[in-house]
Motif scaffolding. Structure first.
Motif, PDB file in Angstrom:
ATOM      1  N   VAL A 397       1.012  -0.945  -0.273  1.00 56.08           N
ATOM      2  CA  VAL A 397      -0.119  -0.312  -0.312  1.00 56.08           C
ATOM      3  C   VAL A 397       0.512   1.330   0.121  1.00 56.08           C
ATOM      4  CG1 VAL A 397      -1.509   1.677   1.162  1.00 56.08           C
ATOM      5  CG2 VAL A 397      -1.893  -0.816   1.488  1.00 56.08           C
ATOM      6  N   LEU A 398       0.796   2.015  -0.631  1.00 55.82           N
ATOM      7  CA  LEU A 398       0.650   3.203  -0.837  1.00 55.82           C
ATOM      8  C   LEU A 398       0.877   4.896  -0.215  1.00 55.82           C
ATOM      9  CD1 LEU A 398       4.002   4.822  -2.349  1.00 55.82           C
ATOM     10  CD2 LEU A 398       2.554   5.533  -4.192  1.00 55.82           C
ATOM     11  N   VAL A 399       0.687   4.973   0.577  1.00 52.61           N
ATOM     12  CA  VAL A 399       0.818   6.150   1.479  1.00 52.61           C
ATOM     13  C   VAL A 399       0.848   7.794   0.921  1.00 52.61           C
ATOM     14  CG1 VAL A 399      -1.139   4.370   3.411  1.00 52.61           C
ATOM     15  CG2 VAL A 399       1.049   5.978   4.249  1.00 52.61           C
ATOM     16  N   GLY A 400       0.854   8.579   1.599  1.00 51.93           N
ATOM     17  CA  GLY A 400       1.137  10.191   1.609  1.00 51.93           C
ATOM     18  C   GLY A 400       0.935  11.053   0.095  1.00 51.93           C
ATOM     19  N   GLN A 418      -6.034   8.647 -10.934  1.00 51.24           N
ATOM     20  CA  GLN A 418      -5.725   8.576  -9.986  1.00 51.24           C
ATOM     21  C   GLN A 418      -6.459   7.720  -8.493  1.00 51.24           C
ATOM     22  OE1 GLN A 418      -4.592  12.303  -8.611  1.00 51.24           O
ATOM     23  NE2 GLN A 418      -2.080  12.099  -9.093  1.00 51.24           N
ATOM     24  N   LEU A 419      -4.960   7.439  -7.920  1.00 51.33           N
ATOM     25  CA  LEU A 419      -5.374   6.507  -6.813  1.00 51.33           C
ATOM     26  C   LEU A 419      -5.219   6.897  -5.212  1.00 51.33           C
ATOM     27  CD1 LEU A 419      -4.667   2.929  -8.252  1.00 51.33           C
ATOM     28  CD2 LEU A 419      -6.906   3.771  -8.335  1.00 51.33           C
ATOM     29  N   GLY A 420      -5.990   6.710  -4.211  1.00 43.18           N
ATOM     30  CA  GLY A 420      -6.236   6.894  -2.794  1.00 43.18           C
ATOM     31  C   GLY A 420      -5.670   5.113  -2.694  1.00 43.18           C
ATOM     32  N   PRO A 421      -5.127   5.801  -1.675  1.00 43.00           N
ATOM     33  CA  PRO A 421      -4.525   4.041  -0.597  1.00 43.00           C
ATOM     34  C   PRO A 421      -4.863   2.685  -0.891  1.00 43.00           C
ATOM     35  CG  PRO A 421      -4.040   5.807   0.380  1.00 43.00           C
ATOM     36  CD  PRO A 421      -4.819   6.365   0.009  1.00 43.00           C
ATOM     37  N   PRO A 471       7.236  13.305   8.441  1.00 45.36           N
ATOM     38  CA  PRO A 471       6.217  11.873   8.983  1.00 45.36           C
ATOM     39  C   PRO A 471       5.108  11.662   7.984  1.00 45.36           C
ATOM     40  CG  PRO A 471       4.861  14.234   9.325  1.00 45.36           C
ATOM     41  CD  PRO A 471       6.591  15.203   8.905  1.00 45.36           C
ATOM     42  N   THR A 472       4.837  10.531   7.335  1.00 44.22           N
ATOM     43  CA  THR A 472       3.975   9.550   7.283  1.00 44.22           C
ATOM     44  C   THR A 472       2.513   9.297   7.194  1.00 44.22           C
ATOM     45  OG1 THR A 472       5.143   7.962   7.134  1.00 44.22           O
ATOM     46  CG2 THR A 472       5.690   9.206   5.687  1.00 44.22           C
ATOM     47  N   PRO A 473       1.778   9.807   6.198  1.00 43.53           N
ATOM     48  CA  PRO A 473      -0.022   9.350   7.538  1.00 43.53           C
ATOM     49  C   PRO A 473       0.074   7.642   7.484  1.00 43.53           C
ATOM     50  CG  PRO A 473      -0.233   9.615   5.115  1.00 43.53           C
ATOM     51  CD  PRO A 473       1.669   9.935   5.136  1.00 43.53           C
ATOM     52  N   VAL A 474      -0.342   7.888   8.722  1.00 41.70           N
ATOM     53  CA  VAL A 474      -0.984   6.469   9.331  1.00 41.70           C
ATOM     54  C   VAL A 474      -2.157   5.479   8.942  1.00 41.70           C
ATOM     55  CG1 VAL A 474      -0.973   5.340  11.680  1.00 41.70           C
ATOM     56  CG2 VAL A 474       0.283   7.201  11.270  1.00 41.70           C
ATOM     57  N   VAL A 475      -1.635   4.394   8.133  1.00 37.23           N
ATOM     58  CA  VAL A 475      -2.928   4.154   8.130  1.00 37.23           C
ATOM     59  C   VAL A 475      -3.329   2.800   8.157  1.00 37.23           C
ATOM     60  CG1 VAL A 475      -4.362   3.766   5.395  1.00 37.23           C
ATOM     61  CG2 VAL A 475      -3.320   6.166   5.364  1.00 37.23           C
ATOM     62  N   PRO A 481      -9.304  -0.802   0.648  1.00 36.60           N
ATOM     63  CA  PRO A 481     -10.101  -1.664  -1.020  1.00 36.60           C
ATOM     64  C   PRO A 481      -9.191  -2.374  -2.199  1.00 36.60           C
ATOM     65  CG  PRO A 481     -10.177   1.172  -1.516  1.00 36.60           C
ATOM     66  CD  PRO A 481      -9.662   0.926  -0.074  1.00 36.60           C
ATOM     67  N   THR A 482      -9.139  -3.339  -2.600  1.00 32.75           N
ATOM     68  CA  THR A 482      -8.029  -3.747  -3.318  1.00 32.75           C
ATOM     69  C   THR A 482      -7.709  -2.321  -4.683  1.00 32.75           C
ATOM     70  OG1 THR A 482      -8.170  -6.140  -1.832  1.00 32.75           O
ATOM     71  CG2 THR A 482      -7.471  -6.187  -4.269  1.00 32.75           C
ATOM     72  N   PHE A 483      -6.929  -2.715  -5.174  1.00 33.26           N
ATOM     73  CA  PHE A 483      -6.875  -2.644  -6.776  1.00 33.26           C
ATOM     74  C   PHE A 483      -7.309  -3.324  -7.823  1.00 33.26           C
ATOM     75  CE2 PHE A 483      -4.031  -2.417 -10.186  1.00 33.26           C
ATOM     76  CZ  PHE A 483      -4.949  -0.607 -11.205  1.00 33.26           C
ATOM     77  N   ASP A 484      -7.964  -3.137  -8.611  1.00 35.31           N
ATOM     78  CA  ASP A 484      -9.435  -3.573 -10.057  1.00 35.31           C
ATOM     79  C   ASP A 484      -8.680  -3.249 -10.830  1.00 35.31           C
ATOM     80  OD1 ASP A 484     -10.296  -5.088 -11.398  1.00 35.31           O
ATOM     81  OD2 ASP A 484     -12.569  -3.934 -10.163  1.00 35.31           O
TER      82      ASP A 484
END
Ligand code: C2O
Ligand code: CU
Length: 645
Positions: A397-400, A418-421, A471-475, A481-484
């Motif tokens: 998972v990529l966050v930030g 574009q996608l969120g985490p 800092p990086t967000p905590v998720v 969700p799973t990438f489709d």
């Protein structure tokens, strides 16, 4: 059903009863008084060992005649001994049986440690196989029984027939079962020499060794990869150029790539260029496109890098072990002359640390990478982690920062959104390129890459990558969700996926079950109910369009990987993809799923198609695509020592 079982039981009781009667009468004539249970169990164990010796004899006849004769003779003697034990028991006989059987076991021990002075390979110890274990067990217990029989009886306590029958149960069950395993395993040995595509007599055909890169004037990029054993973090690792992973190789489209493999390992090895459509002779598959490179040997691979993308290289000899030992690395093909415009570009090889269950990215469990606010970053994630037996994918998972999935298996996607985490499922061997812009503040983090825990109660190993500072967000990864990929990006023409007709269609059912294979009793992973090397190949002619309908009837994940070609994905569970055309060299088929894929036969050769969970591939889930008019002079099996999986 119940009456059948009861009838069966009646038969068994009657059989045991008549054996007891017969032997009691015989023994009444002989002066020796020994427990009947002991006599019969010793006889059954000896018969079992005899059966295994008969079963291994043909293999030995083929390899070295005197050994074959020895095993047949030994089997005959053991059958005679078993009969004598029951019919004419005597203390002398028990002594001879104990000494004789111990001698046979000692000879075996010498052959497996120092090696025999005679034979095809004098003074070199033979490996211990499954049949060895079974036979030694049978003989070892038989010797114990002989010694118990030899002991002078004290005051024999009278025992009822029921008790005698009961005391026989363990051996009566064990001996036939062990015999079944030993004989079954002996009758299904690893082939001595299996050819995946033999030359057909009287037919013009080309050897795979001639399928090399045409000479040309492309700029040459030369590399040397020296394979050797190193100690990394207290563990023995098999390395390319001293590190795990090996060095990242970076080239540009249009480069002529020349890589010399130098083998300083104790075993033979090879290099496969995973995902790159190289000429067949450069594919690195031991036993199909070359002989594995022996210790001290070298082999130079040469191909022109035609398609930009994220790829990787790994050994393709005894792959299931050599990849786990560390023989992996990334290879990136950049689009020509665009290096400066690419921003930050990192390949991230996610792998298992040799000798442990820990996972790492480029050798580090917490990797830090540089990037400045506003910079474009491309992360080329490669899953080289050895999965658990279920073959489950990695789910990073990529966050930030919002990101796009720019490419899968090295192939760019059309108009990615574009996608969120999201959790990105990557089966072993698969790659994904994530592209994003560094935020003005804070870092970006890639995590959620779980290795498998060796014990269910131990925490699984994990690795992460931090890009930039701050800092990086905590998720919570598991809440994402799973990438489709079935509806990502925008449609575009794809001649292979859009074809109205396919020249060759093949259903491939992924399954598994217990079988005798390669000299042992094991759980095989199968293609159409068959295990390699006996799965019939997909036969194609150059230029044909080939469609595969893959059905997973097993409870495991199977990333099905094709060599030398790229799949166009048509449908998953019968539903056409609605987003961008998807091009992969491995499709991750989850339990119960159905995938339809197609490819154009445009690269003549003999190519592997296998599950990239290498334990599954070596347990049988592997086959080949054979082009008409092409043959291989190489074989796999014990004779050449080539074991592609
Ligand atoms: Cu990456 Cu045949 O394998
Ligand atoms: Cu698999």
């Amino acid at each position: 059903m119940e009456t059948a079982v009861a009838g069966h039981r009646g038969n068994v009781v009657a059989l045991v009863g008549s054996i007891v009667n017969l032997v009691t009468r015989l023994r009444a004539r002989r002066a020796i008084d020994r427990s009947l249970a002991l006599l019969i169990s010793a006889a059954l164990l000896t018969l079992g060992a005899a059966a295994v010796h008969f079963a291994v004899a043909p293999e030995h006849v083929a390899e070295y005649m005197p050994y074959g004769v020895f095993f047949v003779g030994l089997g005959i003697v053991q059958v005679g001994l078993a009969a004598a034990i029951v019919l004419v028991p005597s203390r002398r006989l028990f002594a001879i049986a104990a000494v004789g059987t111990s001698t046979v076991m000692s000879i075996w021990l010498v052959s497996r440690t120092a090696g025999m002075p005679i034979g095809p390979t004098p003074w070199s110890p033979e490996p211990v196989g499954f049949t060895d274990v079974v036979t030694t067990l049978l003989e070892g217990i038989a010797v114990i029984q002989f010694l118990r029989l030899f002991r002078r009886p004290g005051h024999p306590r009278p025992r009822s027939r029921i008790r005698v029958a009961l005391s026989m149960v363990p051996v009566v069950l064990f001996a036939p079962f062990a015999t079944f395993l030993g004989v079954g395993a002996a009758l299904a040995p690893m082939p001595a020499a299996f050819n995946a595509a033999p030359a057909i007599h009287g037919q013009a055909s080309t050897s795979v060794v001639h399928l090399t890169a045409q000479p040309g004037s492309e700029p040459v990029k030369k590399f040397t990869l020296t394979a050797a054993v190193r100690n990394i973090g207290g563990h023995e690792a098999w390395t390319f150029n001293g590190t795990v992973p090996g060095p990242e190789l970076r080239v540009e489209t249009g480069d002529r790539v020349m890589v010399t493999l130098v083998n300083h390992l104790p075993d033979a090895t090879s290099i496969h260029w995973h995902g790159i459509n190289v000429p067949n002779a450069m594919d690195g598959v031991a036993g199909i496109t070359q002989d594995a490179v022996k210790p001290g040997g070298t082999f130079t691979y040469e191909f022109v890098a035609s398609e930009a993308g994220t790829y990787w290289y790994h050994s393709h000899q005894d792959t299931s072990h050599q990849i786990a030992n560390g023989l992996v690395g990334s290879i990136v093909v950049e689009p020509k002359d665009q290096h400066a415009a690419m921003g930050r570009d990192y390949s991230l090889l996610v792998h298992t640390l040799p000798g442990s269950d820990a996972i790492a990215v480029n050798g580090a469990s917490n990797l830090r990478l540089d990037a400045m606010p506003g910079e474009t970053v491309r992360l080329r994630i490669i899953n080289a982690v050895v999965p658990g037996f279920d073959g489950a994918p990695l789910t990073p998972v990529l966050v930030g920062a919002p990101y796009v999935v720019g490419a899968l298996d090295g192939h760019d996607l059309n108009a990615p959104q574009q996608l969120g985490p999201e959790r990105l499922q990557l089966g072993m061997g698969q790659r994904a390129d994530l592209v994003f812009t560094m935020p003005d503040q804070g870092g970006v983090r890639l995590f959620g890459m779980l290795g498998n825990a060796i014990f269910p109660w131990s925490a699984p190993a994990t690795a992460s990558v931090t890009i930039g500072d701050g800092p990086t967000p905590v998720v919570n990864a598991s809440s994402r969700p799973t990438f489709d990929l079935t509806r990502y990006g925008l449609p575009a023409p794809d001649p292979v996926a859009d074809a109205a007709h396919y020249d060759v269609t093949r259903d491939i059912v992924l399954g598994g079950g217990p079988t005798f294979r390669n000299g042992s009793f094991d759980f095989s992973d199968t293609l159409d109910g068959m295990a390699s090397p006996f799965v019939p190949p997909i036969r194609v002619r150059e230029g044909q369009l080939v469609r595969l309908h893959i059905v997973n009837n097993s409870p495991k994940f199977h990333p099905i990987h094709i060599h030398g070609h790229v799949f166009s994905v048509l449908a998953k569970n019968g539903h056409r993809f609605t987003g961008a055309p998807i091009h992969l060299d491995a499709v991750l088929v989850a339990p119960g799923e159905t995938w339809d894929v197609a490819f154009k036969a445009d690269n003549p050769g003999i190519w592997m198609l296998h599950c990239h969970v290498l334990a599954h591939a070596s347990a049988g889930m592997s086959m080949t695509i054979n082009y008409e008019g092409i043959y291989t002079p190489f074989t796999m099996g014990t004779q050449s020592g080539n074991i592609p999986e």
